[in-house]
Design an enzyme around this catalytic site. Structure first.
Site: not given
Ligand code: F6P
Length: 559
Positions: A221, A227, A281-282, A367, A398, A524
């Site tokens: 987003k 990452e 995002g979620r 979150e 189990h 972060k």
């Molecule tokens: O972990 C925080 C967060 O901002 C989430 O809310 C989001 O889904 C994820 O990182 C990934 O963010 P992006 O889609 O901006 O890479």
């Protein structure tokens, strides 16, 4: 020009205090104290209609909440609390695109992503549906082209592998849906997900791939998540060992709200599918973030997934609280979290395809509602969002069910089970369903002393004293059961939307802004400070544990 609503903070803070200082809140505390020794087994014995009274059916989905520690009075009090919290008004604000994400000044309109074409949803005097449908139209064209082979790789070969590079909401949603809908997946296209910055995930994924036939989706987003950008850079580096720069356009697409960053990364905006800041995002699997699913199951089936979620939205926005699945799910959660102080909530899908659903709901819920201050910064002095956890049934039986049956904690559970399987293997589906139903029954009723004694009738007296307490099951562990007719794009859409609305309702009751996530930022920030220290390029003051760990890394790590 956007018109910002500036709330009168004194009013809103008092309003939240009004909720937890309200007679409805106090009555629930009193009611909990008065009924906490009540056993669900007796409630079932007293009322043979309990299942039909405490369950809701929608097309393709049954929600049974009869195995909860509630009476009619409990529900009445919980519905009163929802009224006091102004839930109806908040539902209207959500649907109508008010800027309820106050800390970021954003509307929350994931429901607009699944509105049918031709519907209307106004944001700042503009209907957002045409823009949503426009992106969906581009996604349809693109996904059809990849699926029918008219979109080819740089050597003219068809795409056989798609790698989604994203994390959090840009990973979990499409990952869960792709797994759950595996029977609908094209056999000609394999979908991979890489989220972790741990190089082993991308390295292991790329190891089996051919650059000529691989398509990468960089899903972010913000397009600023390290990452994802590191994995995207690694994927590009790998790709360029086999192809020239010009070939990137046929093998890298982006899904983002940040066109400038996409361009800067080297992806042509022509190959970008956008969405909007009013999609959290979620909550984004319904947007272009769902592209891996569209590629896998085809656009028509993806529309069914959206239609299922929309059907649930309509139910949520129109059903009375007494028949409203997300409202009931949420209020039961509030009952246990806030009034029973149960700390966790377990999710058990009895469906192998849904095995990652607990992880998805974990992000969605934790979150959103893992907050200790209210929407306007006020300190909350009651328990809010629970720890969400879970695992697929029957494997979990189990593993951790021992604690559910005989541990010391109250753990409300959700069981999710399809009545029909896509994979008929002898009678195995019946065995799976029998296990699911049996667990809900055992957790509810428990096993009494006389029942255990009957089982121990041939055991010597002194052994009985030892065994009896160990074989007792207190029961009274609450659970909901979601019985899907089958896991289809539609029922899955319904189920996931139900959880979204549950989280929203709980946020309203607790006075939380469920749509920001400041809590993930701090770690972060510190990681970016520590990173140069791991190359010996900087040194910051830390506590002695963190400094010791950094020193240990420098002593033991070999590049
Ligand atoms: O972990 C925080 C967060 O901002 C989430 O809310 C989001 O889904 C994820 O990182 C990934 O963010 P992006 O889609 O901006 O890479």
């Amino acid at each position: 020009m956007a018109v910002r609503h500036v709330p009168d903070l004194r009013f809103v803070v008092n309003r939240q205090q009004e909720i937890n200082a309200s007679p409805a809140w106090a009555r629930l505390h009193q009611h909990q104290r008065a009924t906490r020794h009540m056993h669900m087994k007796e409630l079932f014995e007293q009322d043979p209609e309990r299942f039909s009274r405490f369950s809701v059916r929608l097309e393709g989905l049954l929600f049974d909440y009869s195995k909860n520690r509630v009476t009619d009075r409990t529900l009445e009090l919980l519905f009163d609390l929802a009224e006091v919290a102004g839930l109806k008004d908040w539902m209207r604000k959500l649907r109508d695109g008010e800027r309820i994400n106050v800390s970021e000044g954003r509307a929350v309109l994931h429901t607009a992503l699944r509105l049918p074409a031709g519907a209307s949803c106004m944001l700042d005097k503009e209907n957002v549906v045409p823009a949503v449908q426009n992106v969906l139209g581009r996604l349809e064209t693109f996904s059809n082209a990849v699926r029918d082979g008219s979109w080819t790789g740089f050597t003219g070969k068809r795409i056989t592998d798609v790698v989604n590079l994203g994390i959090g909401g840009s990973d979990l949603g499409p990952l869960v849906v792709a797994e759950a809908l595996a029977p609908y997946m094209s056999p000609d296209l394999r979908i991979h997900f890489v989220s972790n910055v741990d190089g082993q995930q991308i390295a292991r994924t790329l190891a089996g791939l051919n650059a000529e036939t691989t398509l990468f989706i960089v899903a972010s987003k913000s397009f600023a998540t390290p990452e994802t950008l590191l994995n995207a850079t690694a994927a590009r580096r790998w790709f360029l060992q086999f192809a020239a720069e010009e070939a990137i356009a046929r093998h890298f697409v982006a899904v983002s709200t940040n066109e400038a960053a996409v361009r800067e990364f080297g992806i042509d905006p022509e190959n970008m599918f956008g969405f909007w800041d009013w999609v959290g995002g979620r909550y984004s699997v319904w947007s272009a973030i769902g592209l891996p699913v569209m590629l896998g199951i085809g656009f028509t089936a993806f529309r069914e997934f959206l239609a299922g979620a929309h059907q649930l939205d309509e139910h949520f926005f129109s059903a009375p609280f007494e028949r409203n699945i997300p409202v009931i799910m949420a209020l039961l959660g509030v009952w246990y979290n806030t009034f029973y102080r149960a700390h966790t909530h377990a999710i058990m899908p009895y469906d192998h395809g849904l095995r990652r659903l607990p992880a998805y709901i974990q992000q969605l819920d934790m979150e959103s509602n893992g907050k200790r201050v209210g929407r306007y910064g006020e300190r909350l002095d009651f328990d809010t969002g629970p720890v969400i956890w879970g695992e697929e049934g029957v494997n979990s039986q189990h593993a951790f069910f021992q604690l559910l049956h005989q541990g010391t904690r109250l753990v409300p559970c959700d069981f999710i089970v399809p009545m029909n399987s896509h994979y008929p293997v002898a009678d195995q589906h019946k065995v799976l369903v029998a296990n699911c139903f049996a667990q809900t029954e055992a957790l509810m009723r428990g096993k009494t002393e006389s029942e255990v004694l009957r089982e121990l009738k041939d055991v010597a007296g002194d052994r009985i004293d030892v065994l009896l307490p160990q074989k007792l099951f207190p029961g009274n562990q609450p659970s909901n059961t979601f019985a899907l007719d089958r896991v289809t794009p539609r029922t899955l859409g319904m189920l996931m939307a139900a959880y979204e609305h549950k989280v929203f309702v709980q946020g309203v009751i607790w006075g939380i802004n469920s749509f920001d996530q400041w809590g993930v930022e701090y770690g972060k920030q510190l990681a970016s400070q520590i990173l140069p220290e791991l190359s010996g390029e900087a040194s910051h003051a830390h506590d002695c544990s963190t400094s010791g760990l950094i020193r240990h890394f420098l002593e033991t790590h070999h590049d």
